[in-house]
Design an enzyme around this catalytic site. Structure first.
Site, PDB file in Angstrom:
ATOM      1  N   HIS A  70      -4.793  -1.800  -0.452  1.00 36.66           N
ATOM      2  CA  HIS A  70      -5.814  -2.642   0.177  1.00 36.66           C
ATOM      3  C   HIS A  70      -7.175  -2.455  -0.474  1.00 36.66           C
ATOM      4  O   HIS A  70      -7.552  -1.345  -0.880  1.00 36.66           O
ATOM      5  CB  HIS A  70      -5.875  -2.422   1.692  1.00 36.66           C
ATOM      6  CG  HIS A  70      -6.344  -1.065   2.140  1.00 36.66           C
ATOM      7  ND1 HIS A  70      -7.670  -0.783   2.365  1.00 36.66           N
ATOM      8  CD2 HIS A  70      -5.663   0.068   2.438  1.00 36.66           C
ATOM      9  CE1 HIS A  70      -7.783   0.472   2.786  1.00 36.66           C
ATOM     10  NE2 HIS A  70      -6.584   1.010   2.836  1.00 36.66           N
ATOM     11  N   ASP A 187     -10.296   5.839   0.052  1.00 37.57           N
ATOM     12  CA  ASP A 187      -9.376   5.026   0.847  1.00 37.57           C
ATOM     13  C   ASP A 187      -9.926   3.606   0.863  1.00 37.57           C
ATOM     14  O   ASP A 187     -10.875   3.321   1.579  1.00 37.57           O
ATOM     15  CB  ASP A 187      -9.291   5.616   2.266  1.00 37.57           C
ATOM     16  CG  ASP A 187      -8.543   4.744   3.252  1.00 37.57           C
ATOM     17  OD1 ASP A 187      -7.815   3.839   2.816  1.00 37.57           O
ATOM     18  OD2 ASP A 187      -8.711   4.952   4.464  1.00 37.57           O
ATOM     19  N   GLU A 221      -6.924  -4.254   5.824  1.00 40.58           N
ATOM     20  CA  GLU A 221      -6.084  -3.168   6.319  1.00 40.58           C
ATOM     21  C   GLU A 221      -6.832  -2.278   7.289  1.00 40.58           C
ATOM     22  O   GLU A 221      -6.254  -1.781   8.265  1.00 40.58           O
ATOM     23  CB  GLU A 221      -5.548  -2.341   5.147  1.00 40.58           C
ATOM     24  CG  GLU A 221      -4.467  -1.341   5.506  1.00 40.58           C
ATOM     25  CD  GLU A 221      -5.015   0.026   5.945  1.00 40.58           C
ATOM     26  OE1 GLU A 221      -4.228   0.836   6.460  1.00 40.58           O
ATOM     27  OE2 GLU A 221      -6.247   0.264   5.766  1.00 40.58           O
ATOM     28  N   ASP A 242      -1.628   4.571  -0.407  1.00 41.82           N
ATOM     29  CA  ASP A 242      -2.827   4.770   0.414  1.00 41.82           C
ATOM     30  C   ASP A 242      -3.131   6.259   0.470  1.00 41.82           C
ATOM     31  O   ASP A 242      -2.532   7.051  -0.254  1.00 41.82           O
ATOM     32  CB  ASP A 242      -2.600   4.188   1.812  1.00 41.82           C
ATOM     33  CG  ASP A 242      -3.880   3.622   2.429  1.00 41.82           C
ATOM     34  OD1 ASP A 242      -4.937   4.248   2.235  1.00 41.82           O
ATOM     35  OD2 ASP A 242      -3.812   2.595   3.107  1.00 41.82           O
TER      36      ASP A 242
END
Length: 388
Positions: A70, A187, A221, A242
């Site tokens: 993402h 992230d 996300e 991820d």
């Protein structure tokens, strides 16, 4: 397993981190990744809102495999214009205000971008003395100071700053010589860099894959939407890339691949996880397994949207996830290696080439008897069943 260009990996990650992309403000990073995919030889298709799908052709279309990451990150929005010329905020995504205090940020208004700093309501020790240390923590107890002449509502109107404006948090990125990387928004900018680096290795090696590989990049996300609308029916299995959580009580690591066995939505696919572990062993890729109690990923959103796909989650261990994050290049390289090994591996579950099949013939099997019976072969002279 293919050779991984770690220099490209780091440079790409640095570029990604420099592009603000809180959920709801992802157009710029969608444009960058689409351009990067084209440089690597793939044409991307976009959903209306900007989720990306780039398909690398394999020997067979059906039973395709997807690698999903993402593009969106945590951020904030303007909740209210305050009488003192500051801005009240609400978070975009789930993160604590304790990590917002002191952050430099950019406010994106209709009139242009403004810089600012997120501060606690009582920010001056010379004024509030010990009250600075005893103030509560929470989004109701911070405000954004704008680096412009903003003293009241009239000034906000002149500046064009309004309720709902998106606020992006500076990453404050550092690449340390020993391989550690410290930054906000690892992230999942790191996962995006891993996917692009794996694709680069595949292209340079002219790797032939047994099925098409769908490289997917989602844009929401962090607010739970994820891969809910970017999958096509041809995809039989999907691996999310991820962050893992390197913290007390967890088994994740900043080194090697951390394979998630379950998150808060339940276990991941037994056969796909078993295959990933086997590939790590065969290719001498360091790995560990973990379970995440307070975590969901693109995989969860795809399943909840009704996709009939096998899902797995492979992660790079992050210290202080959703805070001041730290990872290591070793994990990113390991993930890229595992992806290249996976996409080139044989498809053992033949039923995955079709969305549905009649009867039980060829269906997978899991061990049910005592472990000793599976040291070699079971009574039917079969192994534990095919892997994904």
């Amino acid at each position: 397993m293919l050779a991984i260009d770690t220099e490209y990996l780091q440079k790409t990650l640095d570029k990604l981190l420099s592009i603000p992309s809180p959920t709801g403000y992802t157009d710029s990073i969608v444009r960058f990744v689409t351009s990067e995919l084209k440089e690597l030889g793939l044409e991307a298709s976009l959903t209306r809102r900007g989720a990306i799908c780039a398909i690398r052709q394999g020997s067979r279309r059906k039973g395709a495999r997807a690698i999903v990451t993402h593009l969106d990150t945590l951020g904030a929005q303007v909740k209210a214009l305050k009488e003192n010329g500051r801005l009240a905020l609400v978070p975009v995504g789930h993160w604590s205000a304790r990590f917002a205090e002191g952050a430099r940020a950019t406010i994106f208004s209709e009139e242009g971008a403004y810089r600012g700093t997120i501060l606690p309501l009582k920010a001056s020790g010379h004024t509030f003395n010990e009250e600075v240390d005893t103030a509560p923590i929470g989004w109701d107890y911070v405000e954004l100071r704008v680096d412009a002449l903003a003293r009241n509502f009239e000034d906000f109107e002149r500046l064009g700053i309004e309720v709902g404006d998106i606020v992006a948090i500076d990453p404050q990125t550092e690449f340390i010589d020993n391989g550690f990387i410290v930054s906000r928004h690892l992230d999942n900018k790191a996962g995006v860099a891993v996917a692009l680096t794996a694709l680069k290795a595949m292209q340079e090696a002219h790797q032939v894959t047994p099925v098409d590989i769908h490289f997917l990049f989602t844009i929401a996300e962090e607010v739970g939407v994820g891969a809910s609308s970017v999958l096509t029916p041809e995809v039989a299995s999907m691996i999310s890339v991820d962050n893992g959580t390197s913290a007390p009580g967890q088994n994740s690591s900043e080194f090697g691949v951390t394979i998630a066995m379950a998150d808060q939505t339940g276990p991941f696919d037994y056969h796909l996880n078993r295959k990933l572990v086997s590939l790590c062993k065969e290719n001498d890729i360091r790995y560990q397994k973990d379970i995440f109690k307070y975590y969901r990923s693109d995989s969860a959103s795809a399943i909840e949207a009704g996709a009939d796909v096998r899902t797995a989650l492979i992660t790079f261990g992050v210290d202080a996830s959703h805070g001041y994050e730290r990872i290591h290049m070793h994990a990113l390289r390991s993930l890229s290696e595992l992806i290249t090994a996976y996409v080139g591996s044989h498809v053992e579950i033949q039923r995955d080439f079709e969305p549905t099949t009649e009867g039980i013939v060829g269906f997978t099997k899991q061990p049910v008897d005592e472990a000793e019976q599976y040291l070699t072969k079971d009574a039917d002279n079969d192994d534990l069943g095919p892997q994904a």
